[in-house]
Design an enzyme around this catalytic site. Sequence first.
Site, PDB file in Angstrom:
ATOM      1  N   CYS A 107       5.024   8.933   2.796  1.00 22.24           N
ATOM      2  CA  CYS A 107       6.238   8.118   2.954  1.00 22.24           C
ATOM      3  C   CYS A 107       5.931   6.970   3.887  1.00 22.24           C
ATOM      4  O   CYS A 107       5.876   7.139   5.093  1.00 22.24           O
ATOM      5  CB  CYS A 107       7.387   8.957   3.513  1.00 22.24           C
ATOM      6  SG  CYS A 107       8.915   8.032   3.735  1.00 22.24           S
ATOM      7  N   GLN A 108       5.722   5.803   3.338  1.00 23.88           N
ATOM      8  CA  GLN A 108       5.481   4.604   4.132  1.00 23.88           C
ATOM      9  C   GLN A 108       6.777   3.807   4.285  1.00 23.88           C
ATOM     10  O   GLN A 108       7.684   3.923   3.470  1.00 23.88           O
ATOM     11  CB  GLN A 108       4.437   3.720   3.447  1.00 23.88           C
ATOM     12  CG  GLN A 108       3.048   4.326   3.412  1.00 23.88           C
ATOM     13  CD  GLN A 108       2.091   3.410   2.687  1.00 23.88           C
ATOM     14  OE1 GLN A 108       2.430   2.828   1.670  1.00 23.88           O
ATOM     15  NE2 GLN A 108       0.899   3.280   3.223  1.00 23.88           N
TER      16      GLN A 108
END
Length: 437
Positions: free
Chosen positions: A76-77
């Site tokens: 999850c960026q």
Amino acid sequence: MVIKFVDLFAGIGGIRLGFENAMKNFGIETKCVLSSEIDKNACETYQLNFNETPEGDIHFIDEIDDFDFLLAGFPCQPFSYAGKQRGFGDTRGTLFFEIERLLEKYRPTGFLLENVRGLVSHDKGRTLSTIIEKLEALNYKVNYLVLNSSNFGIPQNRVRIYIVGLLNKYPNLSLESDTGSSDSHEFKKKQLSLFNEDKYNHLTVKNILETDKEVMEKYKCTDKFINMLSKVVGNEFNSLHGYRLIDYRNGKSIHSWELGLKGDCSQEEIEFMNALIANRRKKVFGTEQDGKRLTINQIRTFFDVPNLQEIIDSLLEKGYISDDGEKKYNPVAGNMSFEVFKFLDPDSISITLTSADSHRLGIVQNNIPRRITPRECARLQGFPDYFKCHPNDKFAYKQFGNSVSVPVIEKVISDLVSNNIEFFDKHFNVKKEVTKS
């Protein structure tokens, strides 16, 4: 008919294993046409178990054999929001964009994505909305669940989001989101209130432990550490169940001053430190900062003894508290890098495994303190005992801390097939061959 799939951000293959198990239960054959992972040590474990080495960086993978299903436990960026006023953003520059790119090019029949629970609330929900909108723009209908691994035969508090999608078909699911117990203490309270009505058939940590004969000597705590622990519990090490070694909170915690980490403390000094930890955050002392420094007069409101200054001076000298130069005091709550930072309660669930700390989770078995083993970490993620751990413990702990919970993946996929059987029959001719598992 064979369902061909790709395994992206594959790690050690936990999602693949759960997917293959689910399909096998339905009598559906599977074939992995591509796996991708950049961590070379994870690739080594993947090779040990699946007899194939994943391709490298997903950014450089473009040509793939046609496939039917995409699996991805993508990192999850942060998402860049071009046009926040619309509540949607731009996925370019994120790893999700690589998933989007491959879905658009190859148009597989379905997908399963796994991520941390924080994705649900990230940027006030706009990140998840962005992801769903991008998927729906490719004509995928999307559903998602937020599930706790502890509800699926795994004694671990691990909450994750599972996003499923089918091409031009809304994926019906009978599973419902359930974040379960927030910690091991709440879990035990719930279990006591359930009596014999536990619909999930929960397991506890004691169910995944190896026997004394199986545990190698290297996993047992050192004499030095055991001697420190004995200052607190004597020889009753079983009383450590559920305790955390941490300086900045009370509850079921053991602190550095109780262990004598910077020098032995008197009972009165220990009582002072525990009182300081318990009271320093009270609003009566101000709300301008958390864990504020207190004057001796403020301290006397909750710990008033004639020799208070002597106690403070002694603890200053040992380094358990600090003085800002204006005779305001605060605990020095550094990171205690002990062999174990948390002793699991065998009658409850484990805290969430992480890549950074899995090697420092402990258990007391037959009154002997030790670290949990890599095999026990594997079991806490639902990996079968035939799954081969990396031969280097350092990498094995990290990999299981990073992995998915295999039985949750299996259950989500099984639920997806069961509740969309006509769709799977249309694409894979499985309806007459399978029965609901």
